[in-house]
Design an enzyme around this catalytic site. Structure first.
Site, PDB file in Angstrom:
ATOM      1  N   ARG A   1      10.919  -0.913  10.819  1.00 41.90           N
ATOM      2  CA  ARG A   1       9.944  -0.567  11.947  1.00 41.90           C
ATOM      3  C   ARG A   1       9.832  -1.684  12.988  1.00 41.90           C
ATOM      4  O   ARG A   1      10.077  -2.719  12.653  1.00 41.90           O
ATOM      5  CB  ARG A   1       8.473  -0.773  10.958  1.00 41.90           C
ATOM      6  CG  ARG A   1       8.216   0.949  10.408  1.00 41.90           C
ATOM      7  CD  ARG A   1       7.064   0.634   9.452  1.00 41.90           C
ATOM      8  NE  ARG A   1       5.895  -0.232   9.986  1.00 41.90           N
ATOM      9  CZ  ARG A   1       4.830  -0.297   9.309  1.00 41.90           C
ATOM     10  NH1 ARG A   1       4.744   0.303   8.136  1.00 41.90           N
ATOM     11  NH2 ARG A   1       3.760  -1.070   9.916  1.00 41.90           N
TER      12      ARG A   1
ATOM     13  N   ARG B   1      12.022  -4.898   4.807  1.00 40.77           N
ATOM     14  CA  ARG B   1      11.778  -3.720   4.650  1.00 40.77           C
ATOM     15  C   ARG B   1      12.562  -2.604   5.290  1.00 40.77           C
ATOM     16  O   ARG B   1      13.058  -2.905   6.483  1.00 40.77           O
ATOM     17  CB  ARG B   1      10.306  -3.450   5.269  1.00 40.77           C
ATOM     18  CG  ARG B   1       9.894  -2.002   5.098  1.00 40.77           C
ATOM     19  CD  ARG B   1       8.412  -1.733   5.181  1.00 40.77           C
ATOM     20  NE  ARG B   1       7.800  -2.319   6.255  1.00 40.77           N
ATOM     21  CZ  ARG B   1       6.385  -2.096   6.418  1.00 40.77           C
ATOM     22  NH1 ARG B   1       5.526  -1.691   5.652  1.00 40.77           N
ATOM     23  NH2 ARG B   1       5.726  -2.978   7.411  1.00 40.77           N
TER      24      ARG B   1
ATOM     25  N   LYS C   1       0.745  -1.292   0.135  1.00 37.25           N
ATOM     26  CA  LYS C   1       0.088  -0.073   0.121  1.00 37.25           C
ATOM     27  C   LYS C   1       0.630   1.318  -0.078  1.00 37.25           C
ATOM     28  O   LYS C   1       0.661   2.200  -0.817  1.00 37.25           O
ATOM     29  CB  LYS C   1      -0.730  -0.189   1.156  1.00 37.25           C
ATOM     30  CG  LYS C   1      -1.829  -1.180   1.226  1.00 37.25           C
ATOM     31  CD  LYS C   1      -2.682  -1.074   2.682  1.00 37.25           C
ATOM     32  CE  LYS C   1      -2.175  -1.422   3.924  1.00 37.25           C
ATOM     33  NZ  LYS C   1      -1.276  -2.558   4.232  1.00 37.25           N
TER      34      LYS C   1
HETATM   35  P1  AP5 Z   1       4.766  -1.380   1.937  1.00 37.40           P
HETATM   36  O1  AP5 Z   1       4.623  -0.979   0.717  1.00 37.40           O
HETATM   37  O2  AP5 Z   1       5.324  -0.980   3.078  1.00 37.40           O
HETATM   38  O3  AP5 Z   1       3.568  -2.351   2.468  1.00 37.40           O
HETATM   39  P2  AP5 Z   1       2.203  -1.933   3.334  1.00 37.40           P
HETATM   40  O4  AP5 Z   1       1.195  -2.621   2.489  1.00 37.40           O
HETATM   41  O5  AP5 Z   1       2.460  -0.332   3.313  1.00 37.40           O
HETATM   42  O6  AP5 Z   1       2.374  -2.398   4.675  1.00 37.40           O
HETATM   43  P3  AP5 Z   1       2.450  -1.876   6.250  1.00 37.40           P
HETATM   44  O7  AP5 Z   1       3.054  -2.995   7.024  1.00 37.40           O
HETATM   45  O8  AP5 Z   1       3.023  -0.468   6.026  1.00 37.40           O
HETATM   46  O9  AP5 Z   1       0.903  -1.902   6.503  1.00 37.40           O
HETATM   47  P4  AP5 Z   1      -0.009  -2.044   7.729  1.00 37.40           P
HETATM   48  O10 AP5 Z   1      -1.328  -2.003   7.203  1.00 37.40           O
HETATM   49  O11 AP5 Z   1       0.232  -3.061   8.616  1.00 37.40           O
HETATM   50  O12 AP5 Z   1       0.862  -1.064   8.518  1.00 37.40           O
HETATM   51  P5  AP5 Z   1       0.227   0.570   8.858  1.00 37.40           P
HETATM   52  O13 AP5 Z   1       1.457   1.330   8.800  1.00 37.40           O
HETATM   53  O14 AP5 Z   1      -0.737   1.006   8.133  1.00 37.40           O
HETATM   54  O15 AP5 Z   1       5.715  -2.840   1.385  1.00 37.40           O
HETATM   55  C1  AP5 Z   1       6.153  -3.691   2.418  1.00 37.40           C
HETATM   56  C2  AP5 Z   1       7.671  -4.260   2.023  1.00 37.40           C
HETATM   57  O16 AP5 Z   1       7.505  -5.047   0.690  1.00 37.40           O
HETATM   58  C3  AP5 Z   1       8.449  -3.102   1.493  1.00 37.40           C
HETATM   59  O17 AP5 Z   1       9.660  -3.590   1.962  1.00 37.40           O
HETATM   60  C4  AP5 Z   1       8.403  -2.747   0.219  1.00 37.40           C
HETATM   61  O18 AP5 Z   1       9.517  -2.277  -0.353  1.00 37.40           O
HETATM   62  C5  AP5 Z   1       8.208  -4.160  -0.439  1.00 37.40           C
HETATM   63  N1  AP5 Z   1       7.423  -4.335  -1.493  1.00 37.40           N
HETATM   64  C6  AP5 Z   1       6.233  -3.491  -1.884  1.00 37.40           C
HETATM   65  N2  AP5 Z   1       5.670  -3.873  -2.894  1.00 37.40           N
HETATM   66  C7  AP5 Z   1       6.453  -5.071  -3.379  1.00 37.40           C
HETATM   67  C8  AP5 Z   1       6.355  -5.654  -4.519  1.00 37.40           C
HETATM   68  N3  AP5 Z   1       5.576  -5.538  -5.507  1.00 37.40           N
HETATM   69  N4  AP5 Z   1       7.316  -6.726  -4.926  1.00 37.40           N
HETATM   70  C9  AP5 Z   1       8.124  -6.896  -3.767  1.00 37.40           C
HETATM   71  N5  AP5 Z   1       8.400  -6.144  -2.772  1.00 37.40           N
HETATM   72  C10 AP5 Z   1       7.354  -5.314  -2.674  1.00 37.40           C
HETATM   73  O19 AP5 Z   1      -0.034   0.280  10.613  1.00 37.40           O
HETATM   74  C11 AP5 Z   1       0.689   0.005  11.430  1.00 37.40           C
HETATM   75  C12 AP5 Z   1      -0.124   0.088  12.835  1.00 37.40           C
HETATM   76  O20 AP5 Z   1      -0.770   1.160  13.020  1.00 37.40           O
HETATM   77  C13 AP5 Z   1      -1.166  -1.014  12.779  1.00 37.40           C
HETATM   78  O21 AP5 Z   1      -0.516  -2.206  13.123  1.00 37.40           O
HETATM   79  C14 AP5 Z   1      -2.193  -0.679  13.878  1.00 37.40           C
HETATM   80  O22 AP5 Z   1      -1.653  -0.843  15.052  1.00 37.40           O
HETATM   81  C15 AP5 Z   1      -2.005   0.854  13.513  1.00 37.40           C
HETATM   82  N6  AP5 Z   1      -3.067   1.498  12.473  1.00 37.40           N
HETATM   83  C16 AP5 Z   1      -2.720   1.887  11.356  1.00 37.40           C
HETATM   84  N7  AP5 Z   1      -3.837   2.194  11.028  1.00 37.40           N
HETATM   85  C17 AP5 Z   1      -4.844   1.766  11.677  1.00 37.40           C
HETATM   86  C18 AP5 Z   1      -6.333   1.753  11.474  1.00 37.40           C
HETATM   87  N8  AP5 Z   1      -7.026   2.133  10.630  1.00 37.40           N
HETATM   88  N9  AP5 Z   1      -7.013   1.193  12.441  1.00 37.40           N
HETATM   89  C19 AP5 Z   1      -6.465   0.667  13.756  1.00 37.40           C
HETATM   90  N10 AP5 Z   1      -5.012   0.757  13.966  1.00 37.40           N
HETATM   91  C20 AP5 Z   1      -4.402   1.404  12.902  1.00 37.40           C
HETATM   92 ZN    ZN Z   2       2.250   1.009   4.733  1.00 40.03          ZN
END
Ligand code: AP5
Ligand code: ZN
Length: 214
Positions: A156, A123, A13
């Site tokens: 992270r 990552r 994402k």
């Molecule tokens: P990346 O693009 O970083 O993936 P992502 O989908 O953004 O993953 P996140 O871990 O950020 O998602 P998340 O939803 O768990 O975390 P968030 O920060 O929202 O890609 C991942 C890796 O893969 C990278 O190294 C990238 O280079 C690689 N990659 C990408 N595409 C690729 C491809 N096509 N091929 C190969 N490699 C690839 O949330 C964190 C925390 O915040 C949650 O756990 C929760 O505690 C809290 N939180 C956030 N939002 C909410 C909410 N709405 N409600 C409640 N709690 C929330």
């Molecule tokens: Zn993310």
């Protein structure tokens, strides 16, 4: 243009948000990045969120809904926005509807759990901008440094394997139901729903999005 990016942790994402921001000239609203910024700044919100995030759990709906409602009313969101990591529960999606926050597209990145566990171990992130790298699949120009600022890249705290697995199980339990939810919304004409095979290379996923959103 208003877009929701839906997908498991590590589905790509944040990576694809960089591409879509440039394509449409709209801001990325990453609730994860907002919470991490609050932790870094030591605010009350950050204090509440830190332990929950480090454990891979979800922050309360109430807190997150308040955060997003305020953010989408800011000036830079007038032409649209990209929601990354929100909504991720049914009550969050219902809150969007209740507050009249409609979207044009919901884009789902489909990636199996085992691919995700491997991705997360490599990552690296730039805390200031939300730019995301992978040591093998999407490496920075200079090892360990952000391409634009040269700042040190970070791992992270929630990317440890056990925490990633916990986040995945919460995803299946609480966020995956949004797939059916938004497919039904799309059938009713409220938005368009697109599923993308997120296992393909970053550039290939860029190209698929470019094609489907033009
Ligand atoms: P990346 O693009 O970083 O993936 P992502 O989908 O953004 O993953 P996140 O871990 O950020 O998602 P998340 O939803 O768990 O975390 P968030 O920060 O929202 O890609 C991942 C890796 O893969 C990278 O190294 C990238 O280079 C690689 N990659 C990408 N595409 C690729 C491809 N096509 N091929 C190969 N490699 C690839 O949330 C964190 C925390 O915040 C949650 O756990 C929760 O505690 C809290 N939180 C956030 N939002 C909410 C909410 N709405 N409600 C409640 N709690 C929330
Ligand atoms: Zn993310």
């Amino acid at each position: 243009m208003r877009i929701i990016l839906l997908g498991a942790p590590g589905a790509g994402k944040g990576t694809q948000a960089q591409f879509l921001m440039a394509k449409f000239g709209i801001p990325q609203i990453s609730t994860g990045d907002m919470l991490r910024a609050a932790i870094k700044a030591g605010t009350e919100l950050g204090k509440q969120a830190k332990a929950v995030m480090d454990a891979g759990q979800l922050v309360s709906d109430e807190l997150i809904i308040g955060l997003v409602k305020e953010r989408v009313t800011q000036d830079d969101c007038k032409a649209g926005f990209l929601l990354d990591g929100f909504p991720r529960t049914i009550p969050q999606a219902d809150a969007m509807k209740e507050n009249g926050i409609d979207v044009d597209y919901v884009i789902e990145f489909d990636v199996p759990d085992e691919v995700i566990v491997e991705r997360m171990s490599g990552r690296r992130v730039h805390a200031g901008s939300g730019r995301v790298y992978h040591i093998v699949y999407n490496p920075p120009k200079e090892q360990g440094k952000d391409d634009e600022t040269g700042d040190e890249l970070l791992v992270r705290p929630d990317d440890e394997e056990a925490t990633v697995r916990k986040r995945l199980s919460i995803y299946h339990e609480q966020t995956k139901p949004l797939v059916n939810y938004y497919q039904a919304e799309a059938k009713a004409g409220a938005c368009a729903y697109i599923t993308i095979d997120g296992t393909q290379a970053v550039e290939k996923v860029n190209a698929l999005l470019d094609e489907k959103l033009s």
